[in-house]
Design a protein around this motif. Structure first.
Motif, PDB file in Angstrom:
ATOM      1  N   LYS A 156       6.092  56.503  42.883  1.00 63.20           N
ATOM      2  CA  LYS A 156       7.385  55.859  42.704  1.00 63.20           C
ATOM      3  C   LYS A 156       7.830  55.200  43.999  1.00 63.20           C
ATOM      4  CE  LYS A 156       9.500  58.626  39.110  1.00 63.20           C
ATOM      5  NZ  LYS A 156      10.643  59.463  38.770  1.00 63.20           N
ATOM      6  N   ARG A 157       8.471  54.087  43.833  1.00 56.87           N
ATOM      7  CA  ARG A 157       9.012  53.377  44.988  1.00 56.87           C
ATOM      8  C   ARG A 157      10.513  53.626  45.037  1.00 56.87           C
ATOM      9  NH1 ARG A 157      10.546  47.546  45.884  1.00 56.87           N
ATOM     10  NH2 ARG A 157      10.609  47.437  48.139  1.00 56.87           N
ATOM     11  N   LEU A 158      11.005  53.969  46.214  1.00 47.48           N
ATOM     12  CA  LEU A 158      12.442  54.169  46.371  1.00 47.48           C
ATOM     13  C   LEU A 158      13.144  52.822  46.320  1.00 47.48           C
ATOM     14  CD1 LEU A 158      12.506  56.792  49.249  1.00 47.48           C
ATOM     15  CD2 LEU A 158      12.874  57.189  46.826  1.00 47.48           C
ATOM     16  N   PRO A 159      14.310  52.771  45.701  1.00 42.74           N
ATOM     17  CA  PRO A 159      15.029  51.501  45.639  1.00 42.74           C
ATOM     18  C   PRO A 159      15.521  51.099  47.029  1.00 42.74           C
ATOM     19  CG  PRO A 159      16.379  53.260  44.746  1.00 42.74           C
ATOM     20  CD  PRO A 159      15.014  53.837  45.026  1.00 42.74           C
ATOM     21  N   ASP A 160      15.637  49.806  47.219  1.00 40.91           N
ATOM     22  CA  ASP A 160      16.158  49.310  48.493  1.00 40.91           C
ATOM     23  C   ASP A 160      17.608  49.750  48.655  1.00 40.91           C
ATOM     24  OD1 ASP A 160      13.780  48.052  49.075  1.00 40.91           O
ATOM     25  OD2 ASP A 160      14.388  46.169  48.115  1.00 40.91           O
ATOM     26  N   GLY A 169      26.454  49.080  50.082  1.00 40.92           N
ATOM     27  CA  GLY A 169      27.342  50.216  49.844  1.00 40.92           C
ATOM     28  C   GLY A 169      26.716  51.523  50.294  1.00 40.92           C
ATOM     29  N   MET A 170      25.427  51.684  50.038  1.00 40.20           N
ATOM     30  CA  MET A 170      24.729  52.900  50.460  1.00 40.20           C
ATOM     31  C   MET A 170      24.671  52.982  51.982  1.00 40.20           C
ATOM     32  SD  MET A 170      21.656  52.865  47.651  1.00 40.20           S
ATOM     33  CE  MET A 170      20.749  54.211  48.347  1.00 40.20           C
ATOM     34  N   ALA A 171      24.458  51.848  52.629  1.00 43.42           N
ATOM     35  CA  ALA A 171      24.410  51.821  54.091  1.00 43.42           C
ATOM     36  C   ALA A 171      25.781  52.173  54.667  1.00 43.42           C
ATOM     37  CB  ALA A 171      23.961  50.452  54.582  1.00 43.42           C
ATOM     38  N   ALA A 172      26.831  51.671  54.048  1.00 45.51           N
ATOM     39  CA  ALA A 172      28.187  51.968  54.521  1.00 45.51           C
ATOM     40  C   ALA A 172      28.499  53.453  54.367  1.00 45.51           C
ATOM     41  CB  ALA A 172      29.208  51.124  53.759  1.00 45.51           C
ATOM     42  N   ILE A 173      28.069  54.039  53.271  1.00 46.30           N
ATOM     43  CA  ILE A 173      28.294  55.472  53.053  1.00 46.30           C
ATOM     44  C   ILE A 173      27.522  56.286  54.087  1.00 46.30           C
ATOM     45  CG2 ILE A 173      27.829  57.384  51.470  1.00 46.30           C
ATOM     46  CD1 ILE A 173      28.505  55.441  49.175  1.00 46.30           C
TER      47      ILE A 173
END
Length: 70
Positions: free
Chosen positions: A2-6, A10-14
């Motif tokens: 499985k490849r992790l999603p980019d 928003g995820m970077a800000a969190i």
């Protein structure tokens, strides 16, 4: 495999917010600990001299210290 999603913005800000909160929390805990050590050492030295410490604190700072040795 499985490849992790980019990571999205928003995820970077969190992630950055969590890192910032942990950093600030660590700094506050370190400041609190060193102020505790300062007061404890001063009081212990006063007790060793047979005195009674008078300590005034304002927030985290010790604003007044006096060792009464009557």
């Amino acid at each position: 495999m499985k490849r992790l999603p980019d990571a999205t913005p928003g995820m970077a800000a969190i992630a950055l917010s969590i890192i910032l909160a942990l950093s600030i929390g660590s700094a506050i805990m370190a400041q609190s600990y060193f102020r505790y050590v300062e007061v404890t050492e001063a009081a212990d030295r006063c007790y060793e001299l047979g005195g009674f410490p008078e300590i005034e604190k304002n927030g985290w700072q010790m604003t007044h210290f006096e060792c009464h040795t009557d």
